[in-house]
Scaffold this active site. Sequence first.
Site, mmCIF file in Angstrom:
data_model
loop_
_atom_site.group_PDB
_atom_site.id
_atom_site.type_symbol
_atom_site.label_atom_id
_atom_site.label_comp_id
_atom_site.label_asym_id
_atom_site.label_seq_id
_atom_site.Cartn_x
_atom_site.Cartn_y
_atom_site.Cartn_z
ATOM 1 N N LYS A 1 0.804 -1.223 0.000
ATOM 2 C CA LYS A 1 0.000 0.000 0.000
ATOM 3 C C LYS A 1 0.839 1.277 0.000
ATOM 4 O O LYS A 1 0.504 2.259 0.645
ATOM 5 C CB LYS A 1 -0.976 0.011 1.178
ATOM 6 C CG LYS A 1 -1.750 -1.280 1.390
ATOM 7 C CD LYS A 1 -2.334 -1.840 0.102
ATOM 8 C CE LYS A 1 -3.417 -0.958 -0.502
ATOM 9 N NZ LYS A 1 -3.952 -1.519 -1.785
ATOM 10 N N GLY B 1 1.891 2.398 -3.183
ATOM 11 C CA GLY B 1 1.933 2.711 -4.611
ATOM 12 C C GLY B 1 2.942 1.862 -5.349
ATOM 13 O O GLY B 1 3.320 2.179 -6.481
ATOM 14 N N GLY B 2 3.367 0.769 -4.745
ATOM 15 C CA GLY B 2 4.376 -0.078 -5.353
ATOM 16 C C GLY B 2 3.915 -0.798 -6.600
ATOM 17 O O GLY B 2 4.710 -1.066 -7.498
ATOM 18 N N THR C 1 1.825 0.359 -8.917
ATOM 19 C CA THR C 1 1.927 1.326 -10.019
ATOM 20 C C THR C 1 3.388 1.539 -10.412
ATOM 21 O O THR C 1 3.737 1.531 -11.596
ATOM 22 C CB THR C 1 1.292 2.661 -9.618
ATOM 23 O OG1 THR C 1 -0.099 2.460 -9.368
ATOM 24 C CG2 THR C 1 1.452 3.698 -10.724
ATOM 25 N N LYS D 1 3.406 -11.106 -15.166
ATOM 26 C CA LYS D 1 4.861 -11.003 -15.243
ATOM 27 C C LYS D 1 5.323 -10.693 -16.668
ATOM 28 O O LYS D 1 4.716 -11.130 -17.645
ATOM 29 C CB LYS D 1 5.527 -12.285 -14.753
ATOM 30 C CG LYS D 1 5.410 -12.509 -13.259
ATOM 31 C CD LYS D 1 6.463 -13.476 -12.739
ATOM 32 C CE LYS D 1 6.428 -14.817 -13.424
ATOM 33 N NZ LYS D 1 7.446 -15.731 -12.859
ATOM 34 N N HIS E 1 5.887 -10.121 -0.781
ATOM 35 C CA HIS E 1 6.276 -8.854 -0.158
ATOM 36 C C HIS E 1 7.469 -9.048 0.781
ATOM 37 O O HIS E 1 7.428 -8.680 1.961
ATOM 38 C CB HIS E 1 5.098 -8.235 0.601
ATOM 39 C CG HIS E 1 4.065 -7.627 -0.292
ATOM 40 N ND1 HIS E 1 4.273 -6.442 -0.970
ATOM 41 C CD2 HIS E 1 2.818 -8.046 -0.627
ATOM 42 C CE1 HIS E 1 3.189 -6.147 -1.679
ATOM 43 N NE2 HIS E 1 2.297 -7.124 -1.495
ATOM 44 N N SER F 1 -5.156 2.599 4.095
ATOM 45 C CA SER F 1 -5.262 1.861 2.850
ATOM 46 C C SER F 1 -5.111 0.362 3.090
ATOM 47 O O SER F 1 -5.824 -0.454 2.488
ATOM 48 C CB SER F 1 -4.189 2.342 1.868
ATOM 49 O OG SER F 1 -4.313 1.683 0.629
ATOM 50 N N HIS G 1 -7.861 -2.630 2.480
ATOM 51 C CA HIS G 1 -7.492 -3.789 1.670
ATOM 52 C C HIS G 1 -7.785 -5.088 2.427
ATOM 53 O O HIS G 1 -8.312 -6.043 1.847
ATOM 54 C CB HIS G 1 -6.008 -3.700 1.311
ATOM 55 C CG HIS G 1 -5.615 -4.547 0.147
ATOM 56 N ND1 HIS G 1 -6.223 -4.471 -1.082
ATOM 57 C CD2 HIS G 1 -4.649 -5.496 0.026
ATOM 58 C CE1 HIS G 1 -5.665 -5.333 -1.920
ATOM 59 N NE2 HIS G 1 -4.699 -5.968 -1.267
ATOM 60 N N ALA H 1 -8.048 5.264 0.831
ATOM 61 C CA ALA H 1 -7.659 5.856 2.110
ATOM 62 C C ALA H 1 -8.102 7.305 2.202
ATOM 63 O O ALA H 1 -8.459 7.798 3.280
ATOM 64 C CB ALA H 1 -6.142 5.758 2.288
#
Length: 439
Positions: free
Chosen positions: A102, A104-105, A107, A130, A156, A200, A204, A334
Amino acid sequence: MEHKSNKLIWIPILAVVFLMIGYQYICPAGSNSCRFLTGEKLSGMFRQYHSGDDIYAYQEGLESEGSSKILSKFNFTDRDLERHVDFNIKGDDVIVFLHIQKTGGTTFGRHLVRNIHLEQPCDCMPGQKKCTCHRPGKAESWLFSRFSTGWSCGLHADWTELTNCVPVVMNKKDKKDAQRNGRNFYYITMLRDPVSRYLSEWKHVQRGATWKTALHMCDGRSPTQDELPACYSGDDWTGVTLTNFMDCPSNLANNRQVRMLADLSLVGCYNVSTFTAGAERERGRVLLASAKNNLRNMAFYGLTEFQRKTQYLFERTFGLRFIQAFTQINSTRAASVGVGEGALRRRIEGLNALDVELYEYAKELFLWRYQYSRQTQHREQRLRRRQERQEERQWLHQHRAPISKARREEEEREIEGVEGEEVGGVATTEDYSSQVVRW
């Protein structure tokens, strides 16, 4: 003779009186117009910068003096501010993207595989998450990320996991010996305002996200159930209220950014059973110091709230160029949660106190790096223009073509005017006024 000497004595006296009268007229008592920049005034100017996004007002004075010593309450050095790496995409270098939830990774990760101008672009097939990001002429990957190599080190994966896992995984993929080939791993990440990021993540999780397959590897093993208790029973935490989300003491959403950037082995990984209240505070200080150090030494990091500046700094750091400009997305889930400035916000900030302090540090370092990079680029442009003018003059001199005084003055004005040019061919407008684009 004596009469003449008396006249000469009155000349300096009258001059002093005249200067005093003139000074009182120009700089009357109580006026700030003639005061020098004292430490108090400088700190006031810095506070003005720190409360907003525009850092040019104060920096203009330093730039005009050609100084690279930028004042900061964190005492950043030129080494902290200078960020440029000789990224060799044709060699063995690898960019490693540490993707914090959360921030913006997703994008930014898509920008890396779809939006960079490359000699051999990433091959992204429709309907597949991928992409294949090979080096020019080699079946080897230059990018370690969710959208290129997948979650090869776990869902992650954090700094502790990646630094231990990535070299092994990449060497297996490319069948290389990292020591023999001198491979460089350039770690990058994205950060976000802690309150917005926390909200955010709550939204989620409320929709059913769990990240339960994350490994959380540290010192060669994953945490036990006792070390990392679940916050919910059942398959997920769908429909959880914000209050219940905040009430879980083992919720990894709390201070997630610090935890994912710190070396967890320094504090015994996830085993906190033996910690007292005082020891827990010390543990937090160790984690925060480690996170700051790792973040400062990363090749690059961006901030979700500053998309255009993030793009500019990435391009300057790696010498790569994006095809399309980044845009600011403000209409997030958010943003729709109204927490105000009251007790609710204070509680969220309390649960994320380490993240709040880290973000304050990261934001200031980010903005100073941005300004430092712009100064460096302006100097490079001036030197390049000056060199071009000198070469032109030499050529004209060799061909005996006279240069008029008016032409010479015009050239000097053009050299000085380079400061007003756009950066990288794209005007760096205010981030929040950009058009919203969704992938």
